[in-house]
Scaffold this active site. Structure first.
Site, PDB file in Angstrom:
ATOM      1  N   ARG A 196       0.837  -1.189   0.000  1.00  0.00           N
ATOM      2  CA  ARG A 196       0.000   0.000   0.000  1.00  0.00           C
ATOM      3  C   ARG A 196       0.883   1.253   0.000  1.00  0.00           C
ATOM      4  O   ARG A 196       1.960   1.264   0.601  1.00  0.00           O
ATOM      5  CB  ARG A 196      -0.839  -0.035   1.283  1.00  0.00           C
ATOM      6  CG  ARG A 196      -1.811   1.111   1.479  1.00  0.00           C
ATOM      7  CD  ARG A 196      -2.978   0.993   0.569  1.00  0.00           C
ATOM      8  NE  ARG A 196      -4.112   1.796   1.014  1.00  0.00           N
ATOM      9  CZ  ARG A 196      -5.134   2.076   0.217  1.00  0.00           C
ATOM     10  NH1 ARG A 196      -5.163   1.643  -1.028  1.00  0.00           N
ATOM     11  NH2 ARG A 196      -6.146   2.784   0.664  1.00  0.00           N
TER      12      ARG A 196
ATOM     13  N   THR B 117     -10.070   0.526  -9.769  1.00  0.00           N
ATOM     14  CA  THR B 117      -9.059  -0.257  -9.079  1.00  0.00           C
ATOM     15  C   THR B 117      -9.075  -1.506  -9.914  1.00  0.00           C
ATOM     16  O   THR B 117      -9.911  -1.624 -10.813  1.00  0.00           O
ATOM     17  CB  THR B 117      -9.511  -0.531  -7.632  1.00  0.00           C
ATOM     18  OG1 THR B 117      -9.363   0.662  -6.869  1.00  0.00           O
ATOM     19  CG2 THR B 117      -8.738  -1.634  -6.941  1.00  0.00           C
TER      20      THR B 117
ATOM     21  N   THR C 252      -4.329  -0.573  -7.100  1.00  0.00           N
ATOM     22  CA  THR C 252      -5.139   0.628  -7.318  1.00  0.00           C
ATOM     23  C   THR C 252      -4.305   1.887  -7.406  1.00  0.00           C
ATOM     24  O   THR C 252      -3.199   1.955  -6.847  1.00  0.00           O
ATOM     25  CB  THR C 252      -6.152   0.788  -6.159  1.00  0.00           C
ATOM     26  OG1 THR C 252      -7.050   1.851  -6.466  1.00  0.00           O
ATOM     27  CG2 THR C 252      -5.477   1.073  -4.833  1.00  0.00           C
TER      28      THR C 252
ATOM     29  N   ASN D 157      -6.554   4.383  -6.888  1.00  0.00           N
ATOM     30  CA  ASN D 157      -7.754   4.931  -6.253  1.00  0.00           C
ATOM     31  C   ASN D 157      -8.776   5.359  -7.297  1.00  0.00           C
ATOM     32  O   ASN D 157      -9.437   4.508  -7.876  1.00  0.00           O
ATOM     33  CB  ASN D 157      -7.417   6.040  -5.257  1.00  0.00           C
ATOM     34  CG  ASN D 157      -8.532   6.221  -4.234  1.00  0.00           C
ATOM     35  OD1 ASN D 157      -9.375   5.340  -4.071  1.00  0.00           O
ATOM     36  ND2 ASN D 157      -8.564   7.339  -3.541  1.00  0.00           N
TER      37      ASN D 157
ATOM     38  N   SER E  69      -7.796   0.901   3.543  1.00  0.00           N
ATOM     39  CA  SER E  69      -8.268   0.391   2.249  1.00  0.00           C
ATOM     40  C   SER E  69      -9.446  -0.555   2.454  1.00  0.00           C
ATOM     41  O   SER E  69      -9.642  -1.108   3.549  1.00  0.00           O
ATOM     42  CB  SER E  69      -7.126  -0.364   1.564  1.00  0.00           C
ATOM     43  OG  SER E  69      -7.588  -0.995   0.388  1.00  0.00           O
ATOM     44  N   SER E  70     -10.207  -0.746   1.379  1.00  0.00           N
ATOM     45  CA  SER E  70     -11.268  -1.768   1.377  1.00  0.00           C
ATOM     46  C   SER E  70     -10.891  -2.966   0.528  1.00  0.00           C
ATOM     47  O   SER E  70     -11.695  -3.901   0.380  1.00  0.00           O
ATOM     48  CB  SER E  70     -12.570  -1.177   0.820  1.00  0.00           C
ATOM     49  OG  SER E  70     -13.017  -0.117   1.608  1.00  0.00           O
TER      50      SER E  70
ATOM     51  N   GLY F 166     -14.089   0.445  -4.503  1.00  0.00           N
ATOM     52  CA  GLY F 166     -14.114   1.204  -3.255  1.00  0.00           C
ATOM     53  C   GLY F 166     -14.721   0.346  -2.156  1.00  0.00           C
ATOM     54  O   GLY F 166     -14.456  -0.856  -2.079  1.00  0.00           O
TER      55      GLY F 166
HETATM   56  O1  DON Z   1      -8.085   0.993  -1.292  1.00  0.00           O
HETATM   57  C1  DON Z   1      -9.249   1.284  -1.438  1.00  0.00           C
HETATM   58  O2  DON Z   1     -10.142   0.866  -0.756  1.00  0.00           O
HETATM   59  C2  DON Z   1      -9.623   2.214  -2.578  1.00  0.00           C
HETATM   60  N1  DON Z   1      -8.507   3.017  -2.939  1.00  0.00           N
HETATM   61  C3  DON Z   1     -10.131   1.402  -3.707  1.00  0.00           C
HETATM   62  C4  DON Z   1     -10.630   2.271  -4.803  1.00  0.00           C
HETATM   63  C5  DON Z   1     -11.477   1.550  -5.740  1.00  0.00           C
HETATM   64  O3  DON Z   1     -11.704   0.382  -5.656  1.00  0.00           O
HETATM   65  C6  DON Z   1     -12.068   2.351  -6.800  1.00  0.00           C
HETATM   66  N2  DON Z   1     -12.742   1.464  -7.716  1.00  0.00           N
HETATM   67  N3  DON Z   1     -13.511   1.075  -8.261  1.00  0.00           N
END
Ligand code: DON
Length: 594
Positions: free
Chosen positions: A127, A398, A416, A418, A469-470, A492
């Site tokens: 990350r 992502t 990602t 983001n 993060s998710s 996300g």
């Molecule tokens: O790490 C995370 O949770 C976010 N940066 C993920 C972003 C994401 O999945 C956007 N996508 N569709």
């Protein structure tokens, strides 16, 4: 985690309910009663436009599923040459950085969950980190409001981790030479054909990309997206990848590329320094382990909230055995009540474990899950205290890729920058986009970020800290302890609930993997206190019944892009979600056209 006692939901349908039986069940419940729950009628279920649309591949000697068919083909070719799952994962990671600039990256970060066919399961955290000069309030204006700089432009970038992460996984498990794994990406950077999905995606991002000359020069033609079928050449990126190929991470975190990153920061008022780049290091961590109906699930630990939140959701829902039928109001109600509680804890308690105490045992405790379940009213939504909310972004990027090799090693990687195309800044002369991962911090604890997530102090900005993060790269074992499924997705916060759906659809609802991936999804993230559902994904009377129970129902666009592999008796089934144009590819049998 141990199995919970079954609680009080009284199912009216057996778990293996056939849609042929549904009209009878509906008749049976027509007289109402406390648990009346409309279910999707067969015609309505069949009408979901994604059924039958997943791109699939079958193979016996390995499988790669990713967000772009060209990258999956690169991985399959590495497997065909005798590379293992990590070799293929590294090659796919670099290829995605070229063909999927919305999300694939060398300017971002990600997570690996790896299960070798023998030996322990491990998780790699690569990350991004906040630069050393970052401060808690760096995105607040004079009135305490979060500024646009948190999502666009140089200040939004965290110190990238991807190159160090791919290097670390290769160093630990890879077998083919590093340069051989970067080579396909270099070739693609010299020119590859832009497909329709990516052309449309670039058209959508053109206004943001146009704000930065190096981005416009790299991705747009006279300010417009390249047309489908045209060739996209990225010569600066090819040079950067060549440096990485020859020098490993030193070719990115040092030398000419590092100079270009720092120069870009100075040009646009960003914070990343040579010292930030040189000191970046990924971290191996123990995975989260979840027992669910006899299966074992390995997933990503903090600084991802993915594994803990997925585990808590599953531990609560495991208490209803069987779950109500797919598509029913009863099921969505239980899921939403559970997700709300799990996300409330996620949002307030999880952060970088190197900086804050994350009560991991609370998330992993079956007693705690039992306590949450006991609070769920099966008839009524239980709202949370209101807080300031913002509408979450619907479509950001992502990307996830799943790899299994012929020996049964399995790699699950989510990576990602983001937002789609990150912070929209291409490093001038180096040809890659930077992330806007700083928005994954709580720039103003208690106030929503771009995903509408309202998080607490544990995720406040601090120098050198990783942002919450998710991302939920996951691996599922069957009750005999054999590899069963590799799965993950972008989206996300909906990542966590999409991975839940994919797993539960297979384990609880007996779906084939393609149906499990295609099926409509619902999502609840505590705040805003509402159920998001994919438009047309729930029958009208189901939506009405959920509203009657006190839920705020919000239909919106498609959610996630699951890349999954299922181990079947006859071999491996790879499934690429139809939602965003991914591809599945096997070394012995390439998937259908992508
Ligand atoms: O790490 C995370 O949770 C976010 N940066 C993920 C972003 C994401 O999945 C956007 N996508 N569709």
């Amino acid at each position: 985690m141990s199995r919970p006692a079954t609680t009080a939901w009284r199912p009216r349908a057996p778990r293996t309910v056939s849609w042929l039986l549904v009209p009878l069940l509906l008749l049976g419940s027509a007289c109402g009663g406390p648990m009346s729950s409309p279910e999707a009628a067969p015609e309505e279920a069949g009408a979901w436009s994604l059924y039958g649309a997943a791109q699939t591949a079958r193979g016996e000697d390995g499988m790669v599923v990713s967000g772009h068919g060209l990258a999956s083909d690169v991985g399959a070719a590495i497997l065909a040459r005798g590379g293992n799952a990590v070799d293929a994962a590294v090659a796919v990671g670099f290829a995605l950085a070229v063909v999927l600039p919305a999300a694939g990256n060398i300017g971002g970060g990600g997570f690996l969950v790896y299960r070798p066919s023998e030996g322990e399961v491990r998780a790699l955290d690569f990350r991004e980190k906040a630069p050393a000069a970052a401060t808690r309030d760096m995105f607040l204006d004079g009135e305490g409001k979060v500024t646009e700089a948190v999502v666009i432009g140089h200040l939004a970038a965290g110190v990238p981790g991807s190159v160090a992460g791919l290097w670390a996984m290769h160093g630990e498990y890879g077998t083919l030479p590093w340069a051989d794994l970067v080579a396909p990406a270099i070739e693609l950077a010299h020119g590859h054909e832009v497909d329709e999905v990516r052309s449309r995606s670039l058209a959508g991002a053109a206004p943001r990309l146009s704000r930065f000359p190096a981005s416009a020069a790299q991705f747009l033609v006279d300010g417009e997206a390249p047309a489908p079928g045209s060739l996209l050449a990225q010569p600066d990126l090819a040079v950067t990848l060549t440096a990485i190929s020859e020098q490993g991470p030193d070719g990115f975190y040092g030398g000419a590329v590092a100079d270009l990153i720092v120069a870009e920061m100075e040009r646009g008022g960003g914070l990343i320094t040579h010292q930030d780049l040189e000191s970046y290091a990924p971290v191996w961590r123990g995975p989260v382990e979840v027992e669910y109906r006899g299966h074992r699930i390995y997933s990503m630990p903090p600084v991802s909230s993915g594994g803990l939140t997925l585990g808590l959701i599953l531990n609560v829902l495991e208490g209803w055995d069987p779950l109500p039928p797919f598509g029913s109001a009863d099921l969505v109600h239980l899921e939403a009540e559970t997700m709300r509680l799990a996300f409330r804890d996620r949002n307030t308690l999880v952060g970088d474990p190197d900086f804050v105490d994350v009560p991991r045992e609370q998330f992993e405790s079956q007693d705690y899950a039992d306590g949450l379940r006991a609070r769920i009213d099966q008839e009524r939504a239980t709202p949370l205290p209101p807080v300031e909310v913002a509408p979450p972004a619907e479509s950001t990027e992502t990307t996830h890729y799943s790899v299994v090799d012929r020996w049964g090693n399995a790699a699950s990687v989510t990576t990602t920058i983001n937002s789609g195309y990150g912070n929209a800044v291409t490093v001038t002369g180096a040809g890659f986009l930077l992330n806007n991962e700083m928005d994954d911090f709580a720039a103003s604890p208690g106030r929503p970020n771009q995903f509408g997530l309202v998080e607490g102090e544990n995720n406040a900005i601090a120098p050198g800290k990783r942002m919450l993060s998710s991302m939920t790269p996951s691996i599922v074992l069957d009750p005999e302890g054999r590899l069963m499924m590799v799965v993950g997705t972008p989206g996300g916060p909906t990542i966590i609930t999409s991975v839940y759906h994919a797993i539960s659809n297979v384990i609880d609802h007996g779906m084939t993997l393609d149906r499990a991936v295609e099926s409509p999804r619902v999502h609840h993230q505590a705040w805003p206190d509402q159920i998001f559902y994919e438009e047309a994904g729930l029958a009208g009377d189901v939506v009405e019944e959920l509203e009657r129970r006190g839920h705020r129902m919000v239909g919106r666009g498609l959610s996630g892009d699951v890349a999954a592999i299922l181990v079947e008796e006859s071999g491996l089934l790879g499934v690429a979600d139809p939602r965003r144009g991914g591809g599945a590819s096997a070394p012995d049998s390439p998937g259908d056209a992508h």
